[in-house]
Scaffold this active site. Structure first.
Site, PDB file in Angstrom:
ATOM      1  CE1 TYR A 144      -3.739   2.437   0.454  1.00  0.00           C
ATOM      2  CE2 TYR A 144      -2.585   3.228   2.396  1.00  0.00           C
ATOM      3  CZ  TYR A 144      -3.595   3.365   1.465  1.00  0.00           C
ATOM      4  OH  TYR A 144      -4.453   4.438   1.543  1.00  0.00           O
ATOM      5  CG  ASP A 239       5.605   3.539   1.130  1.00  0.00           C
ATOM      6  OD1 ASP A 239       5.852   4.220   2.145  1.00  0.00           O
ATOM      7  OD2 ASP A 239       4.452   3.293   0.727  1.00  0.00           O
ATOM      8  CE  LYS A 267       0.555   4.610   8.380  1.00  0.00           C
ATOM      9  NZ  LYS A 267       0.628   3.866   7.147  1.00  0.00           N
TER      10      LYS A 267
HETATM   11  C1  LIG Z   1       0.055   4.380   5.777  1.00  0.00           C
HETATM   12  C2  LIG Z   1       0.853   4.159   4.578  1.00  0.00           C
HETATM   13  C3  LIG Z   1       0.802   5.023   3.476  1.00  0.00           C
HETATM   14  C4  LIG Z   1      -0.192   6.138   3.368  1.00  0.00           C
HETATM   15  O1  LIG Z   1      -0.011   7.125   4.327  1.00  0.00           O
HETATM   16  P1  LIG Z   1      -1.234   8.107   4.657  1.00  0.00           P
HETATM   17  O2  LIG Z   1      -0.643   9.073   5.648  1.00  0.00           O
HETATM   18  O3  LIG Z   1      -2.325   7.252   5.218  1.00  0.00           O
HETATM   19  O4  LIG Z   1      -1.642   8.769   3.409  1.00  0.00           O
HETATM   20  C5  LIG Z   1       1.683   4.814   2.438  1.00  0.00           C
HETATM   21  N1  LIG Z   1       2.565   3.798   2.474  1.00  0.00           N
HETATM   22  C6  LIG Z   1       2.637   2.950   3.505  1.00  0.00           C
HETATM   23  C7  LIG Z   1       3.650   1.860   3.491  1.00  0.00           C
HETATM   24  C8  LIG Z   1       1.770   3.086   4.584  1.00  0.00           C
HETATM   25  O5  LIG Z   1       1.826   2.201   5.581  1.00  0.00           O
END
Ligand SMILES: *Cc1c(COP(=O)(O)O)cnc(C)c1O
Length: 428
Positions: A144, A239, A267
């Site tokens: 994601y 990511d 995060k």
């Molecule tokens: C949570 C998450 C996102 C998206 O971040 P948001 O602040 O919810 O837009 C992207 N990549 C990873 C790996 C994530 O865990």
């Protein structure tokens, strides 16, 4: 435990907010029932609108690595708020947090702050496309990267070569530039590169996957991606929105000693306020406006409250060199305890863990990619989730989520949790 007031509040919310929530997984669709409304939180605990205390294993989906309402973060936000909450002009604070982040994370010279992980990943891909002058990207099924169009592509059967949109509203034009690969499958990636020679701008990957449960990379997987990228003029995007400042001071690059070209954050870096960021070596970052041609902007980017929270969080992590080891030990203790009682109760399961990320899958086979993650028994998961909730333990309301261990958890909390897992799994 009763959740009467939460249910009432949810009914009210549903009238004016689609599905009653501002982010879908909060709605409990995968587990049934109605979501819990939080009133406050401190340390390892959340307190809901019915007065229940919950031990929290989600921690706002990752950010609260030092526990809720962590004092230095709260104080920093309060102090800054008194001085004005947004200017749309530079502040010294932005340079301070940028410099600290750059000093903690390997292989980055410059960093730009945005407002979410979604924005960070979206901007990182645009930058990679601008820099390489190529259009296509490779992503992995089950990874994601936020909800921007290019990433909402999931592997259906036979969708190995060309992605098919899995959300209406994502155009086929966008989907065709996102190639799907299988996590932990280097041959698959090599074949995609071969079939799209000189067309691929970037490979974006969760270097430790956390959005299909917790799936660590197989030995050699990240090294192989690095090599394929280097050999083919492709940028490797890590990511690290979930793993950054969680699995190690410098994230997965440090943990496995692998160099990414662009790194995305979110995060933890915001300390619980809306923050994302992306970073790279100077040559790449200078491609961004106003220095370079790739446009990216934000009215509230680098917002003083968000930067104050993020800076206080990074400073706390930077100052406590034992933190990641301590988190790992707590998580290993919890995983071992759960394993013991689940085995004793003859439950079919697999537990994946790395650092302070852990996930319980109700299937015996190793969980190494989206396909194997999808095999978990959701009926058992529902019982598990609701059973734990009755014991005052909150895990994510979906079988595809990682648990995030916070430093605020005590060994008593962990023992209590293991006992609850024992009790609940006897009812399966
Ligand atoms: C949570 C998450 C996102 C998206 O971040 P948001 O602040 O919810 O837009 C992207 N990549 C990873 C790996 C994530 O865990």
């Amino acid at each position: 435990m009763l959740y009467t007031r939460s249910s009432q509040l949810f009914a009210e919310a549903e009238k004016v907010i689609p599905g009653g929530v501002n982010s879908p997984v909060r709605a409990f669709k995968a587990v049934g029932g109605t979501p819990i409304f939080v009133k406050s939180a401190k340390g390892a605990y959340m307190y809901d609108e019915d007065g229940n205390r919950l031990i929290d294993y989600i921690n706002s989906w990752g950010p609260m690595i030092l526990g809720h309402a962590f004092e230095p973060v709260v104080q920093a936000v309060i102090e800054k708020a008194k001085l004005g909450t947004s200017f749309g002009m530079p502040t010294e604070l932005e340079t301070q947090i940028a410099a600290l982040a750059v000093s903690m994370v390997p292989n980055i010279d410059k960093i730009r702050f945005v407002n979410s992980g979604t924005e960070a990943c979206m901007s990182a891909v645009r930058l990679a496309r601008g820099f390489t002058k190529r259009d296509k990207i490779i992503k992995f099924a089950g990874c994601y990267h936020g909800h921007s169009d290019s990433f909402l592509i999931q592997a259906g059967s036979g969708a190995i070569t060309f992605g098919t949109p899995n959300s209406p509203g994502v155009t086929e034009g966008t989907a065709k530039d996102t190639l799907l690969a299988r996590y932990n499958d280097l041959e698959n990636v090599a074949a995609l590169i071969k079939a799209n020679k000189n067309e691929i701008a970037a490979i974006i990957v969760e270097p430790v996957a956390g959005n299909m449960g917790c799936i660590p990379p197989n030995k050699g997987f990240l090294e192989g991606l690095r090599q394929l990228c280097t050999d083919n003029g492709i940028l490797l995007i890590f990511d690290e929105v979930m793993t950054g400042f969680r699995l190690a001071r410098g994230g997965v690059q440090e943990l496995f000693n692998i160099t990414a070209d662009i790194v995305c954050f979110g995060k933890v870096i915001g300390g619980g306020l809306p923050v994302g960021a992306f970073a790279a070596r100077e040559e790449i970052m200078n491609y961004l406006a106003p220095l370079g041609p790739v446009y990216q902007a934000g009215t509230l980017s680098g917002n003083p409250l968000a930067m104050a929270a993020g800076l206080a969080m990074l400073q706390s992590l930077d100052a406590d060199r034992a933190i990641f080891q301590r988190l790992e030990e707590k998580t290993a203790y919890l995983a071992a305890g759960m394993e013991k009682v689940l085995k004793a109760n003859n439950v079919v399961f697999t537990i994946n863990r790395i650092g302070s990320m852990v996930s319980v899958h109700f299937d015996a086979a190793p969980v190494v990619d989206f396909q194997s993650a999808a095999k978990g028994d959701n009926e058992t998961f529902k019982k598990f989730f609701h059973g734990l909730l009755q014991e005052g333990i909150y895990i994510a309301p979906s079988a595809y989520e990682t648990w995030f261990i916070t430093d605020a958890l005590t060994y008593d909390d962990l023992d209590f949790t293991i006992q609850a897992v024992d009790k609940v799994s006897k009812t399966f």
